[in-house]
Design an enzyme around this catalytic site. Structure first.
Site, PDB file in Angstrom:
ATOM      1  N   HIS A 169      53.285 -18.591   2.139  1.00  0.00           N
ATOM      2  CA  HIS A 169      53.239 -19.012   3.549  1.00  0.00           C
ATOM      3  C   HIS A 169      54.490 -19.735   4.024  1.00  0.00           C
ATOM      4  CE1 HIS A 169      48.913 -18.149   4.301  1.00  0.00           C
ATOM      5  NE2 HIS A 169      48.825 -18.349   3.000  1.00  0.00           N
TER       6      HIS A 169
ATOM      7  N   LYS B  14      50.849 -27.864  17.822  1.00  0.00           N
ATOM      8  CA  LYS B  14      51.004 -27.439  16.426  1.00  0.00           C
ATOM      9  C   LYS B  14      51.362 -28.682  15.626  1.00  0.00           C
ATOM     10  CE  LYS B  14      54.206 -24.515  17.944  1.00  0.00           C
ATOM     11  NZ  LYS B  14      53.654 -23.274  17.390  1.00  0.00           N
ATOM     12  N   ARG B  15      51.367 -28.583  14.302  1.00  0.00           N
ATOM     13  CA  ARG B  15      51.790 -29.733  13.512  1.00  0.00           C
ATOM     14  C   ARG B  15      53.212 -30.138  13.901  1.00  0.00           C
ATOM     15  NH1 ARG B  15      48.467 -31.463   9.180  1.00  0.00           N
ATOM     16  NH2 ARG B  15      50.167 -32.903   8.772  1.00  0.00           N
TER      17      ARG B  15
ATOM     18  N   LYS C  39      59.887 -26.901  13.703  1.00  0.00           N
ATOM     19  CA  LYS C  39      59.162 -26.348  14.858  1.00  0.00           C
ATOM     20  C   LYS C  39      59.813 -26.767  16.178  1.00  0.00           C
ATOM     21  CE  LYS C  39      54.712 -26.275  12.370  1.00  0.00           C
ATOM     22  NZ  LYS C  39      54.239 -24.878  12.385  1.00  0.00           N
TER      23      LYS C  39
ATOM     24  N   THR D 214      50.295 -18.725  14.253  1.00  0.00           N
ATOM     25  CA  THR D 214      49.074 -18.040  14.688  1.00  0.00           C
ATOM     26  C   THR D 214      48.635 -18.532  16.063  1.00  0.00           C
ATOM     27  OG1 THR D 214      47.917 -19.579  13.215  1.00  0.00           O
ATOM     28  CG2 THR D 214      48.086 -17.305  12.488  1.00  0.00           C
TER      29      THR D 214
HETATM   30  C1  26Q Z   1      51.267 -28.784  -0.889  1.00  0.00           C
HETATM   31  C2  26Q Z   1      51.330 -29.674  -1.947  1.00  0.00           C
HETATM   32  C3  26Q Z   1      50.861 -30.973  -1.815  1.00  0.00           C
HETATM   33  C4  26Q Z   1      50.286 -31.352  -0.600  1.00  0.00           C
HETATM   34  C5  26Q Z   1      50.222 -30.463   0.447  1.00  0.00           C
HETATM   35  C6  26Q Z   1      50.713 -29.181   0.313  1.00  0.00           C
HETATM   36  C7  26Q Z   1      50.630 -28.224   1.443  1.00  0.00           C
HETATM   37  C8  26Q Z   1      49.512 -28.187   2.245  1.00  0.00           C
HETATM   38  C9  26Q Z   1      49.439 -27.330   3.320  1.00  0.00           C
HETATM   39  C10 26Q Z   1      51.672 -27.361   1.717  1.00  0.00           C
HETATM   40  C11 26Q Z   1      51.584 -26.481   2.791  1.00  0.00           C
HETATM   41  C12 26Q Z   1      50.463 -26.461   3.606  1.00  0.00           C
HETATM   42  C13 26Q Z   1      50.319 -25.588   4.766  1.00  0.00           C
HETATM   43  C14 26Q Z   1      51.198 -24.699   5.164  1.00  0.00           C
HETATM   44  C15 26Q Z   1      50.991 -23.894   6.362  1.00  0.00           C
HETATM   45  O1  26Q Z   1      50.067 -24.130   7.140  1.00  0.00           O
HETATM   46  N1  26Q Z   1      51.817 -22.884   6.591  1.00  0.00           N
HETATM   47  C16 26Q Z   1      51.649 -22.027   7.757  1.00  0.00           C
HETATM   48  O2  26Q Z   1      50.820 -20.951   7.397  1.00  0.00           O
HETATM   49  C17 26Q Z   1      50.467 -20.183   8.533  1.00  0.00           C
HETATM   50  C18 26Q Z   1      49.485 -19.128   8.087  1.00  0.00           C
HETATM   51  O3  26Q Z   1      50.142 -18.171   7.304  1.00  0.00           O
HETATM   52  C19 26Q Z   1      51.705 -19.589   9.175  1.00  0.00           C
HETATM   53  O4  26Q Z   1      51.315 -18.937  10.357  1.00  0.00           O
HETATM   54  C20 26Q Z   1      52.720 -20.685   9.502  1.00  0.00           C
HETATM   55  O5  26Q Z   1      53.910 -20.102   9.975  1.00  0.00           O
HETATM   56  C21 26Q Z   1      52.986 -21.521   8.265  1.00  0.00           C
HETATM   57  O6  26Q Z   1      53.827 -22.613   8.597  1.00  0.00           O
END
Ligand code: 26Q
Length: 801
Positions: free
Chosen positions: A352, A539-540, A545, A647
């Protein structure tokens, strides 16, 4: 219970009876929360037989099942989706109207299920809905966190985080605890290898901590098709027989900590032991039950991949290949090669992000301490990978770059790729970047593993539930067929020049804007006009972003209006919603600045109401349902190459917003669908961005010094224009000028301003705007998660309906 034959009158009787039995009260005296619980219990009764039948059928008919492993699921509220999918949403609304109960109040009594940060978790939830709706046998596997993503409050312009105790006093009304499916998970301890009676070398695991994993199943109801799948969420408990090992409250609390909180970071990754335990806990528990239920079919374990797929959603469950190997080898006695073949054919992985700071790497010492046996297996996988490639004369540098364990770290993406048969990105551009760049070495080794699966959204939630007036307008124009087959939205293109239809859709948008305007007034006190352009970025909060680019443009408009209050512009309301990771300092400073700029602008009468800025606190799925249908402009302005897909861009498109975007992620595919005339694109493309990286020639100070507009905007962070945010302003100035503007805002600024001017011009011509808006709705069917999941099912998992 056959819901097809349910009448409104029967429903009202059932509801009154349930309320009486469960709460011992009558409708007029019940609180929204009591009414919600009662309604949820009643519809559980309605669907229970269907759910049981589905589970029976799947265990009986030997169909292949996919298991979607994800550390996050972000469904939001479930009541309306469940009613819609059961085909009784309208009936229940009418019944409540007869009972003189405000249905909306009952809906709002449900707490969002927010066991996810953002895009990745929401996508996982969308896939659960779409698996059920398409009828594929696909189950979710995750964690039942006690606390979901923090609740955000804004105090004095700053983000304050509060715990999201979503289970509250009524718990999760949808879940069912499954005691007969509990399994044990072992952590820590010492492992050594020993020959058993048969002369086989087996591991002996001493002094391990034994935890009990208890599953809670949440039904995933398909849209009007009598299919109900499971989302299985694991909770942790202390096994009774080990109680003596946890004599103090503190020891017990440390166990409960495992499922206490969702980590609130969604980008930069931190190697915390507790996080590793969370990841292993849900992976091990999930895989153990999968193997047990497979074996009930009486088939040989080495063929498990013929009946089971395990999908790894980002690297968080990427310990799966190693844990699966452990189970097959140690618990079930398979030989290495047979186990490895089954593992690789079972596992698949979605990436992702291309941001390198988000790629998970575990310190080998920490990993060995927590998971001593899994660590040995990972070393063995790594060793065999390296020697196999070396035997085949693969370049030593390539081997070194792709191996799993090196420099004291375990590279989880490498394990997921080597231990599985499929790797996919989440939009075309993202997958190309993985192949060309981030995962290029693996692409050289295993080109056949790579494939693209562009993300999608659950159209039903964003149209039928979040935008009922829009849905009715669509019904009136092209009939109701689109509710079942979203591709029928294409029929709207025939009305692109029909003034009456365009006018209806324009009015529908106004109604949604009026609802949001009321909410804005109620929550922030700011009055906004529905004649203004509602320009939305939700968004976050993350530097890539580029919420800050949006802010730079707002400051430019502010200066323009101060210079010339008669400036001819369509009034604008800039709407933000964003949570910052609690430890992400820069992101929090941006939130503070947005709030102080809002104060500055919203209280300046000289602007004649042409400019308003609002920051809506606690952006979540439910708030998105209010905001998205009310947007005129959808801001998708990440630096090209950084947003894997996005999304929310799809949700805005589907409800008729015009996308203002860079050529990043799925924005490119949106543009391909609607055509250049129905989207506003600006900024560098990925090649231009990469050219700067290659030439090391980006110099933000040069842009600042040579462009007076940029200079004036950037200076306003540090020259007292914005009150109450001095240190934050200084920080932003530093990031942009001293630290060379990592995400190239200043270079894209000029074309962003020009793009915003195109938006302004387009909006002035109501008919042209309405046409663009309608074309976006018409073409949005491309992004249904029902189709995305069908591609996963067919290309990666090999499932049958
Ligand atoms: C990892 C390790 C420790 C703590 C947290 C994390 C962690 C948690 C959540 C790392 C990443 C995420 C989330 C990532 C995310 O939401 N990515 C998004 O995924 C969407 C679905 O595919 C895409 O549309 C976005 O572009 C992308 O940023």
């Amino acid at each position: 219970m056959e819901l097809k034959h349910l009448t409104k009158e029967q429903f009202i009787r059932d509801f009154k009876d349930t309320l009486h039995e469960e709460q011992l009260i009558k409708v007029p005296r019940a609180t929204p929360s009591e009414l919600f619980t009662t309604l949820a219990k009643l519809i559980r009764k309605y669907y229970t037989d269907t759910w049981i039948a589905r589970n029976h059928k799947l265990s009986g008919n030997q169909e292949k099942i996919a298991y979607y492993f994800s550390i996050e699921f972000l469904p939001g509220r479930m009541l309306e989706t469940n009613l819609l999918n059961l085909g009784i949403l309208d009936l229940v609304k009418e019944g409540f109207a007869d009972l003189e109960v405000d249905f909306e109040e009952v809906v709002q009594a449900e707490h969002d299920m927010a066991l996810g940060n953002g895009g990745l978790g929401r996508l996982a939830a969308a896939f659960m809905d779409s698996l059920a709706t398409t009828g594929y046998p696909g189950f979710g596997n995750g964690l039942r966190y006690q606390y979901g993503l923090f609740k955000q409050r804004i105090v004095n312009g700053y983000q304050v985080e509060l715990p999201d105790s979503w289970l509250g006093s009524i718990g999760n009304v949808w879940e069912v605890r499954k005691d007969h499916d509990v399994v044990d998970v072992k952590l820590f301890g010492d492992v050594y290898l020993q020959a058993n009676e048969e002369g086989r070398i087996v591991p002996v695991h001493n002094n391990a901590q034994v935890l009990r994993a208890v599953p809670y199943d949440v039904p995933q109801i398909g849209f009007e098709n009598n299919v109900i799948n499971n989302l299985r969420l694991w909770d942790v408990e202390i096994p009774e027989e080990y109680e003596l090992y946890y004599p103090t409250l503190d020891a017990r609390r440390r166990v409960q900590d495992i499922t206490a909180i969702l980590y609130p970071d969604d980008t930069s990754y931190e190697g915390k032991e507790l996080r590793l335990i969370q990841e292993y806990f849900m992976t091990s528990a999930g895989l153990q039950t999968i193997i047990k239920s497979y074996l009930k079919m009486g088939l040989p374990l080495e063929k498990i991949h013929e009946k089971v797929s395990v999908h790894i959603n980002d690297t968080h469950p990427a310990v799966a290949p190693a844990e699966f190997m452990r189970l097959l080898l140690d618990e079930y006695g398979l030989e290495w090669d047979a186990a490895w073949n089954a593992t690789v054919q079972t596992m698949s992985y979605t990436n992702h992000t291309i941001l390198s700071e988000a790629l998970e790497k575990w310190d080998a010492g920490l990993f060995k301490h927590v998971l001593p046996r899994v660590y040995q297996i990972i070393l063995e996988i790594d060793h065999r990978f390296v020697s196999n490639l070396a035997q085949n004369h693969v370049d030593a540098g390539l081997i070194e770059r792709t191996r799993i364990v090196k420099n004291g770290q375990i590279h989880m993406a490498n394990l997921a790729i080597i231990g599985g048969h499929s790797v996919n990105g989440v939009a075309k551009l993202h997958t190309e970047l993985l192949k060309e760049d981030t995962l290029h070495d693996f692409y050289v080794l295993y080109p056949e593993k790579f494939n693209n699966k562009t993300n999608g959204i659950v159209q039903r939630r964003w149209t039928q539930i979040a935008a009922p007036e829009l849905s009715q307008a669509i019904d009136q124009t092209i009939g109701k067929g689109w509710r079942k087959d979203i591709h029928e939205l294409e029929k709207l293109t025939a009305y692109a020049d029909d003034e009456q239809v365009l006018n209806t859709f324009y009015q529908v948008k106004k109604e949604a804007k009026a609802r949001l305007a009321a909410y804005i007034k109620e929550t922030t006190g700011v009055e906004v006009s529905t004649d203004a352009i509602f320009d939305v970025q939700v968004k976050r909060l993350h530097a890539y972003k580029r919420q800050l680019l949006n802010v730079l443009h707002i400051l430019k408009l502010y200066h323009d209006l101060k210079d010339n209050p008669e400036k001819n512009m369509v009034p604008r309301v800039f709407i933000f919603g964003a949570k910052a990771a609690p430890g992400y300092h820069f992101a929090k400073s941006v939130i503070k600045l947005i709030n102080e700029i809002a104060n500055l602008i919203n209280h300046d009468a000289s602007l004649q109401g042409k400019l308003k800025v609002v920051f809506l606190e606690n952006y979540n799925v439910s708030l998105a349902e209010l905001i998205v249908p009310a947007a005129d402009v959808s801001e998708q302005i990440s630096l090209a190459s950084k947003e894997a897909s996005g999304t929310s861009n799809m949700k805005f498109m589907m409800t008729g917003a015009v996308t203002l975007a860079t050529l990043d992620g799925a924005n490119i595919e949106i543009k391909d669908e609607v055509g250049d005339e129905n989207i506003v694109i600006f900024g560098m493309d990925k090649d231009a961005v990469y050219a700067h990286y290659a030439a090391h020639d980006y110099y933000s100070r040069g842009l600042y010094e040579s462009n007076p507009v940029i200079r004036r905007v950037v200076d306003s962070f540090v020259n007292g224009t914005i009150s109450n945010a001095q240190s934050e302003g200084a920080e932003i100035y530093e990031a942009l000028i001293t630290h060379n503007d990592e995400y190239f805002l200043l270079e894209d600024f000029t074309s962003y301003v020009a793009a915003q001017e195109r938006i302004d011009a387009l909006y002035r011509d109501q008919k042209s705007w309405a046409k663009v808006s309608l074309m976006n709705i018409a073409k949005s069917h491309k992004f249904t998660s029902d189709d995305t999941i069908t591609e996963y099912a067919e290309d990666i998992w090999n499932l049958k309906k």
